[in-house]
Design an enzyme around this catalytic site. Structure first.
Site, short mmCIF file in Angstrom:
data_model
loop_
_atom_site.label_atom_id
_atom_site.label_comp_id
_atom_site.label_asym_id
_atom_site.label_seq_id
_atom_site.Cartn_x
_atom_site.Cartn_y
_atom_site.Cartn_z
N ASN A 144 -12.57 -2.80 0.31
CA ASN A 144 -11.61 -2.92 1.41
C ASN A 144 -12.26 -2.47 2.70
O ASN A 144 -12.59 -1.29 2.84
CB ASN A 144 -10.39 -2.03 1.14
CG ASN A 144 -9.46 -2.00 2.35
OD1 ASN A 144 -8.84 -3.00 2.68
ND2 ASN A 144 -9.37 -0.86 3.02
N GLU A 145 -12.47 -3.40 3.59
CA GLU A 145 -12.96 -3.07 4.95
C GLU A 145 -14.22 -2.22 4.90
O GLU A 145 -14.49 -1.45 5.83
CB GLU A 145 -11.90 -2.31 5.74
CG GLU A 145 -10.63 -3.06 6.02
CD GLU A 145 -9.69 -2.31 6.97
OE1 GLU A 145 -9.96 -1.14 7.29
OE2 GLU A 145 -8.70 -2.93 7.41
N GLU A 205 0.86 -1.18 0.00
CA GLU A 205 0.00 0.00 0.00
C GLU A 205 0.89 1.23 0.00
O GLU A 205 1.91 1.27 0.70
CB GLU A 205 -0.90 0.02 1.24
CG GLU A 205 -1.70 1.33 1.33
CD GLU A 205 -2.93 1.25 2.20
OE1 GLU A 205 -2.99 0.35 3.06
OE2 GLU A 205 -3.85 2.07 2.01
N CYS A 227 -7.07 1.17 2.48
CA CYS A 227 -7.86 2.41 2.44
C CYS A 227 -7.52 3.23 1.20
O CYS A 227 -8.38 3.90 0.64
CB CYS A 227 -7.61 3.23 3.70
SG CYS A 227 -8.28 2.44 5.16
O1 AHR Z 1 -2.60 -1.29 6.58
C1 AHR Z 1 -3.02 -0.01 6.93
C2 AHR Z 1 -4.51 0.18 6.80
O2 AHR Z 1 -5.17 -0.63 7.72
C3 AHR Z 1 -5.12 -0.22 5.49
O3 AHR Z 1 -5.07 0.77 4.55
C4 AHR Z 1 -6.53 -0.50 5.84
O4 AHR Z 1 -7.11 -1.45 4.99
C5 AHR Z 1 -6.47 -0.94 7.27
O5 AHR Z 1 -7.37 -0.27 8.06
#
Ligand code: AHR
Length: 682
Positions: free
Chosen positions: A403-404, A51, A276
């Site tokens: 994602n989440e 990321e 995120c």
């Molecule tokens: O890994 C850091 C963050 O943690 C990521 O962007 C997110 O998916 C999670 O909340």
């Protein structure tokens, strides 16, 4: 008993008690019994998650040395930022002029801003300086790849008629041997010239200029200086400098040392471009893959949700290429048509959904990604991949959607639109759904219920918890229903006190990874998070790999990941630990897994002893075939509080030794250790 003898005895007993309390006796021998025939587990179990967080891409893995090369930084990223951030104006030797941001005639609409340099009196040069990311590191004798776009705004005086004839020709093309009027130079902080090239004056259309600059000496914190030495106005954009060597010598490539330590993890897959970051801070900030391919000057840069800037120079093509270069299956994550629920700093209530009338276009964008990765070079999107230099497909198998995300009706509706289309047109792709940010709770439950309804191939679980949580949840997956969706543990890390990369945290992760291996039939993929962090620029700790301009620092957690990934297997045997009831059982149960690598036939026993005392174990492998008498034992052990720091980067590193093994053998697992015992079968 005489008083003195009594006191002596009492003192001895007290000493022994004190010794016992501070140095607990080794636990009574435990037995680890490994039994075949074993069951198949995922060959892709251990991978990585990239990321762009902590300057992981720009200023990190992406090898670009110039910061804000395209003049696209904005105050929406950091309040003090603007298009000129990380640049300085300079006027040398009596030079006079000014600089400004311009947007009237950009190279491409996706790249709207550029620099306008106005030189009233050239002196020894008027221009700009860029110090890269904490200085530009250069090595004596190395050739640095310079690339920039330039165009004449005017010659001589902005308001006077353009010069013609000899005057214009002379300005544009100096006499033989004289340097051109556009100089690009590497300099030390105090202005020493460390290497230079010059260019002729460009025409009034954007011109792409390239050259190499040879560094005269090594300097850790050099700067790039662009100078104009004639009177006139010049537009400049995408001023780029790359090191002589990128990973696998790719153009627009990756920092070789960082890419190499990632490759050394031997990841079986790579998730990208983020968590995120992928679903973004607001609908306008979602990571749209099409904006990140093609010539770099045509990519749409944007704010990074983590508070800085994405040039997307490391874009989808480069991600796919990197996956191929390191033998990792690509696992892109696309937004599920909703942005991050924490968008706009609303703390969980900021989820917004793409309007439904935009969803068919968005679904097509996801389908186009599959074509970009896998379609023939004759297809619309496969042709773009081929044009970038890769006619062969990238063999996409996995696709993350969302994602989440908070499990709202809006999310579910959009996820289903994407999922149905991919399933119908690309049944060969495993779509990975999302079950929220935590290991349990409302989003987790709702996410799993939704996955059940859709009969999803796989879901993405995330958890960041204390080390004790990991040790207390070694049986989490033992009871998972094997008929349901498979699990991708997409993000996890043990967060110790102060969020430091202690050996304690690494061992908790290692113990959990034995549980992942034991459940490798249902847990198909797993990746630690986050992967990278530039020292001094972190938004999130702990991370797996730290770096600055010059060095890379590996954590105890990195070594755990590497020890598992490089000692993988596709068959998992049952491995039961029994502790004699008449002895002192280890306070923290030993965590064990045992796999066999089909390529070599080697049997790999992993053992985590998270106790403060040596754990003696008797290993029995009655139902396995003959085993060579000498194996190897790779051990990571030490003080549980130890951290690999800049001052002491090798405080915790694995050590290898040979070990007497066989169908039955004794092993003493050091206090606070992960051991990987490799046995050759015959
Ligand atoms: O890994 C850091 C963050 O943690 C990521 O962007 C997110 O998916 C999670 O909340």
């Amino acid at each position: 008993m005489p008083t003195t003898a009594f006191s002596r005895l009492f003192a001895t007993a007290a000493l022994s008690l004190a010794f016992f309390l501070t140095n607990p006796l080794p636990a009574a021998p435990a037995t680890i019994r490994v039994d075949g025939p074993g069951r198949p587990i995922s060959p892709d179990l251990f991978g990585i998650f990239f990321e762009d967080l902590n300057y992981a891409a720009d200023g990190g893995l992406y090898a670009e040395l110039i910061q804000n090369r395209s003049f696209e930084y904005q105050a929406t990223e950091q309040p003090t930022w603007n298009s000129l951030t990380s640049w300085e104006f300079t006027a040398r030797g009596g030079g006079k002029g000014s600089w400004a941001v311009a947007a009237a005639e950009p190279i491409h609409p996706n790249n709207p801003h550029y620099l306008a340099l106005h030189v009233r009196q050239p002196g020894a040069g008027v221009g700009v300086v860029n110090a890269g990311f904490d200085g530009i590191p250069i090595q004596a004798g190395e050739h640095y790849a310079l690339s920039l776009f330039a165009k004449q705004l005017y010659l001589k005086d902005r308001w006077a008629p353009a010069p013609t004839g000899a005057d214009a020709v002379l300005a544009a093309k100096p006499r033989d041997g004289a340097p051109g009027p556009l100089l690009v130079r590497l300099e030390s902080k105090d202005g020493e010239n460390l290497g230079e090239v010059s260019f002729d004056w460009p025409g009034s259309e954007w011109t792409h200029l390239t050259a190499t600059i040879t560094a005269r000496r090594t300097e850790a914190t050099a700067r790039l200086v662009v100078l104009v030495t004639i009177q006139g106005g010049l537009a400049l954009d995408v001023i780029s400098l790359f090191p002589p060597k990128t990973f696998h010598d790719r153009p627009n490539g990756l920092r070789a040392d960082l890419a190499q330590v990632i490759a050394d993890l031997q990841p079986r897959f790579m998730r990208f471009p983020g968590g995120c970051l992928a679903h973004g801070d607001g609908l306008g900030n979602m990571y749209r893959w099409k904006d990140t391919i093609g010539p770099i000057e045509q990519r749409r840069e944007q704010a990074n949700l983590w508070g800085y800037h994405q040039t997307v120079g490391l874009g989808y093509f480069e991600f796919f290429q990197f996956c191929e270069d390191i033998g990792a299956k690509p696992l892109p994550v696309v937004p599920a048509g909703v942005c991050c629920q924490n968008s706009g700093q609303k703390g969980g209530t900021g989820q917004r959904c793409l309007p439904l009338d935009q969803m068919s276009g968005y679904v097509q964008e996801v389908l186009d990604l599959i074509e970009y990765a896998n379609g023939p070079a004759t297809s619309t999107w496969g042709a773009k991949r081929a044009a970038a230099g890769h006619p062969e497909p990238f063999h996409l198998e996995y696709l993350g959607v969302g994602n989440e995300d908070t499990q709202t009706p809006g999310f579910r509706e959009r996820f289903k639109l994407i999922y149905d289309a991919v399933k119908a047109q690309h049944p060969e792709i495993t779509v990975i759904g999302t079950v929220g940010p935590f290991p349990d709770g409302p989003d987790f439950d709702a996410g799993w219920k939704f996955a059940d309804e859709l009969q999803l191939g796989m879901v993405d679980e995330h958890y960041y918890q204390k080390p004790e949580w990991f040790l207390n949840n070694l049986h989490r997956y033992d009871s998972y229903d094997r008929a349901k969706s498979k699990v991708y543990l997409g993000e996890y890390a043990a967060h110790d006190t102060g969020r430091r990369n202690t050996l304690r945290s690494a061992l908790a992760e290692a113990a959990h990874m034995t549980a992942l291996e034991r459940n490798g039939d249902i847990v198909r993929l797993a990746s630690y998070a986050p992967l990278l962090a530039r020292e001094g620029h972190t938004q999130w700790t702990p991370d797996l790999i730290y770096f600055n301009s010059a060095r890379v620092r590996l954590t105890a957690n990195y070594y755990v990941q590497q020890m598992f990934a490089t000692n993988r297997g596709e068959t998992c045997f049952s491995a039961t630990v029994s502790t004699p009831t008449d002895g002192a059982a280890p306070t923290v149960p030993l965590a064990v897994s045992c796999v066999q690598d089909s390529a070599t036939g080697d049997v790999l026993l992993k053992l985590v002893n998270a106790n403060p005392a040596v754990a003696a174990v008797q290993v029995e492998l009655p139902s396995l075939g003959p085993i060579d008498p000498v194996g190897t034992c790779l051990v990571l052990a030490g003080d549980p509080d130890a951290v690999n720091t800049t001052e002491n980067p090798s405080s915790v590193v694995p050590q290898t030794a040979s070990l007497a093994v066989g169908k039955s053998f004794h092993y003493e697992a050091p206090a606070y250790s992960l051991a990987v015992i490799r046995m050759k079968t015959r």
